[in-house]
Scaffold this motif. Structure first.
Motif, PDB file in Angstrom:
ATOM      1  N   ILE A   8       0.844  -1.201   0.000  1.00 20.52           N
ATOM      2  CA  ILE A   8       0.000   0.000   0.000  1.00 20.52           C
ATOM      3  C   ILE A   8       0.876   1.248   0.000  1.00 20.52           C
ATOM      4  O   ILE A   8       0.703   2.151  -0.833  1.00 20.52           O
ATOM      5  N   PHE A   9       1.835   1.304   0.928  1.00 18.46           N
ATOM      6  CA  PHE A   9       2.693   2.485   1.006  1.00 18.46           C
ATOM      7  C   PHE A   9       3.560   2.625  -0.242  1.00 18.46           C
ATOM      8  O   PHE A   9       3.829   3.744  -0.695  1.00 18.46           O
ATOM      9  N   ARG A  18      -1.130   8.992  -6.285  1.00 21.95           N
ATOM     10  CA  ARG A  18      -1.934   9.657  -5.247  1.00 21.95           C
ATOM     11  C   ARG A  18      -2.977  10.565  -5.873  1.00 21.95           C
ATOM     12  O   ARG A  18      -4.129  10.605  -5.420  1.00 21.95           O
ATOM     13  N   ALA A  19      -2.601  11.279  -6.922  1.00 18.65           N
ATOM     14  CA  ALA A  19      -3.561  12.153  -7.612  1.00 18.65           C
ATOM     15  C   ALA A  19      -4.661  11.335  -8.280  1.00 18.65           C
ATOM     16  O   ALA A  19      -5.830  11.742  -8.288  1.00 18.65           O
ATOM     17  N   MET A  20      -4.316  10.186  -8.828  1.00 22.68           N
ATOM     18  CA  MET A  20      -5.326   9.306  -9.431  1.00 22.68           C
ATOM     19  C   MET A  20      -6.321   8.838  -8.368  1.00 22.68           C
ATOM     20  O   MET A  20      -7.527   8.831  -8.605  1.00 22.68           O
ATOM     21  N   LEU A  21      -5.816   8.468  -7.204  1.00 27.48           N
ATOM     22  CA  LEU A  21      -6.708   8.050  -6.120  1.00 27.48           C
ATOM     23  C   LEU A  21      -7.635   9.187  -5.703  1.00 27.48           C
ATOM     24  O   LEU A  21      -8.825   8.975  -5.472  1.00 27.48           O
ATOM     25  N   ARG A  22      -7.088  10.384  -5.622  1.00 22.64           N
ATOM     26  CA  ARG A  22      -7.914  11.544  -5.247  1.00 22.64           C
ATOM     27  C   ARG A  22      -9.016  11.757  -6.280  1.00 22.64           C
ATOM     28  O   ARG A  22     -10.150  12.035  -5.932  1.00 22.64           O
ATOM     29  N   SER A  23      -8.676  11.610  -7.541  1.00 24.73           N
ATOM     30  CA  SER A  23      -9.668  11.743  -8.606  1.00 24.73           C
ATOM     31  C   SER A  23     -10.744  10.670  -8.489  1.00 24.73           C
ATOM     32  O   SER A  23     -11.941  10.948  -8.637  1.00 24.73           O
ATOM     33  N   LEU A  24     -10.320   9.453  -8.181  1.00 25.87           N
ATOM     34  CA  LEU A  24     -11.276   8.349  -8.045  1.00 25.87           C
ATOM     35  C   LEU A  24     -12.166   8.495  -6.817  1.00 25.87           C
ATOM     36  O   LEU A  24     -13.248   7.918  -6.760  1.00 25.87           O
ATOM     37  N   ALA A  25     -11.730   9.288  -5.850  1.00 31.01           N
ATOM     38  CA  ALA A  25     -12.551   9.503  -4.656  1.00 31.01           C
ATOM     39  C   ALA A  25     -13.837  10.249  -4.995  1.00 31.01           C
ATOM     40  O   ALA A  25     -14.821  10.164  -4.258  1.00 31.01           O
ATOM     41  N   ALA A  55      -2.106  -3.168  -4.941  1.00 29.94           N
ATOM     42  CA  ALA A  55      -2.221  -2.745  -3.544  1.00 29.94           C
ATOM     43  C   ALA A  55      -3.652  -2.853  -3.036  1.00 29.94           C
ATOM     44  O   ALA A  55      -3.903  -2.634  -1.857  1.00 29.94           O
ATOM     45  N   GLY A  56      -4.577  -3.191  -3.916  1.00 31.25           N
ATOM     46  CA  GLY A  56      -5.971  -3.313  -3.524  1.00 31.25           C
ATOM     47  C   GLY A  56      -6.691  -1.976  -3.414  1.00 31.25           C
ATOM     48  O   GLY A  56      -7.803  -1.909  -2.907  1.00 31.25           O
ATOM     49  N   LEU A  57      -6.057  -0.913  -3.907  1.00 33.30           N
ATOM     50  CA  LEU A  57      -6.619   0.430  -3.789  1.00 33.30           C
ATOM     51  C   LEU A  57      -7.588   0.779  -4.916  1.00 33.30           C
ATOM     52  O   LEU A  57      -8.384   1.711  -4.782  1.00 33.30           O
ATOM     53  N   VAL A  58      -7.495   0.046  -6.016  1.00 34.37           N
ATOM     54  CA  VAL A  58      -8.323   0.314  -7.186  1.00 34.37           C
ATOM     55  C   VAL A  58      -8.846  -1.009  -7.743  1.00 34.37           C
ATOM     56  O   VAL A  58      -8.142  -2.017  -7.720  1.00 34.37           O
ATOM     57  N   ARG A  59     -10.072  -0.956  -8.219  1.00 37.53           N
ATOM     58  CA  ARG A  59     -10.646  -2.102  -8.939  1.00 37.53           C
ATOM     59  C   ARG A  59     -10.933  -1.634 -10.353  1.00 37.53           C
ATOM     60  O   ARG A  59     -11.537  -0.594 -10.568  1.00 37.53           O
ATOM     61  N   PRO A  73     -11.482   1.808  -0.892  1.00 37.15           N
ATOM     62  CA  PRO A  73     -10.900   2.531   0.244  1.00 37.15           C
ATOM     63  C   PRO A  73     -10.431   1.670   1.418  1.00 37.15           C
ATOM     64  O   PRO A  73      -9.689   2.164   2.270  1.00 37.15           O
ATOM     65  N   ALA A  74     -10.819   0.420   1.499  1.00 36.95           N
ATOM     66  CA  ALA A  74     -10.480  -0.392   2.678  1.00 36.95           C
ATOM     67  C   ALA A  74      -8.978  -0.440   2.975  1.00 36.95           C
ATOM     68  O   ALA A  74      -8.580  -0.288   4.137  1.00 36.95           O
ATOM     69  N   PRO A  75      -8.114  -0.641   1.984  1.00 37.25           N
ATOM     70  CA  PRO A  75      -6.677  -0.653   2.307  1.00 37.25           C
ATOM     71  C   PRO A  75      -6.182   0.687   2.846  1.00 37.25           C
ATOM     72  O   PRO A  75      -5.258   0.725   3.657  1.00 37.25           O
ATOM     73  N   LEU A  76      -6.798   1.782   2.431  1.00 39.67           N
ATOM     74  CA  LEU A  76      -6.414   3.086   2.970  1.00 39.67           C
ATOM     75  C   LEU A  76      -6.740   3.177   4.453  1.00 39.67           C
ATOM     76  O   LEU A  76      -6.012   3.803   5.222  1.00 39.67           O
ATOM     77  N   ALA A  77      -7.813   2.537   4.860  1.00 37.96           N
ATOM     78  CA  ALA A  77      -8.179   2.521   6.278  1.00 37.96           C
ATOM     79  C   ALA A  77      -7.116   1.796   7.090  1.00 37.96           C
ATOM     80  O   ALA A  77      -6.769   2.223   8.199  1.00 37.96           O
ATOM     81  N   ALA A  78      -6.568   0.721   6.543  1.00 43.23           N
ATOM     82  CA  ALA A  78      -5.506  -0.017   7.241  1.00 43.23           C
ATOM     83  C   ALA A  78      -4.258   0.850   7.372  1.00 43.23           C
ATOM     84  O   ALA A  78      -3.615   0.876   8.433  1.00 43.23           O
ATOM     85  N   ALA A  79      -3.914   1.579   6.328  1.00 42.04           N
ATOM     86  CA  ALA A  79      -2.746   2.467   6.379  1.00 42.04           C
ATOM     87  C   ALA A  79      -2.997   3.602   7.367  1.00 42.04           C
ATOM     88  O   ALA A  79      -2.103   3.977   8.138  1.00 42.04           O
ATOM     89  N   ASP A  80      -4.199   4.142   7.365  1.00 47.16           N
ATOM     90  CA  ASP A  80      -4.556   5.214   8.287  1.00 47.16           C
ATOM     91  C   ASP A  80      -4.444   4.743   9.740  1.00 47.16           C
ATOM     92  O   ASP A  80      -3.928   5.460  10.603  1.00 47.16           O
TER      93      ASP A  80
END
Length: 118
Positions: A8-9, A18-25, A55-59, A73-80
């Motif tokens: 994940i990290f 990171r910008a792609m993830l923000r866009s997908l949010a 990393a399981g961050l995107v499907r 978002p679940a893997p982000l919760a683990a990192a958080d």
């Protein structure tokens, strides 16, 4: 099961990802939409998406010839959760420093003549 934090990290180390993830949010995006802000090829964007997928961050879903990506978002919760431990650690250190500085200010204030400004 959440992927290992290392994966994940590692995925989050790149600013483009990171910008792609923000866009997908804000909603699902196809590969072209993810690539557009970066002036990159679809192949390069797809490589970034593959790292995020591992990393399981995107499907990624294939709809005809279009690849649509969705944030997971679940893997982000683990990192958080992992980071919050260190947030607490630093908050405790900063609170102790604040208390020390306030005590020093109070002690210095007792030794100054009245009406003297620091």
């Amino acid at each position: 099961m959440t992927p290992a934090l290392d994966v994940i990290f590692q995925a989050l180390t790149d600013g483009t990802r990171r910008a792609m993830l923000r866009s997908l949010a804000t909603g699902d995006r196809n590969i072209g939409e993810l690539a557009a802000p970066f002036d990159m090829s679809l192949a390069a964007a797809s490589k970034h998406v593959k790292v995020l997928e591992r990393a399981g961050l995107v499907r990624r879903m294939v709809k005809g010839r279009t690849h649509v990506c969705r944030l997971e978002p679940a893997p982000l919760a683990a990192a958080d959760e992992w980071l919050r431990f260190y947030e607490q650690f630093w908050n405790q250190k900063l609170d102790a420093l604040d208390a020390l500085l306030k005590a020093e200010d109070q002690a210095a204030g007792k030794h100054q003549p009245k009406g003297t400004l620091r």
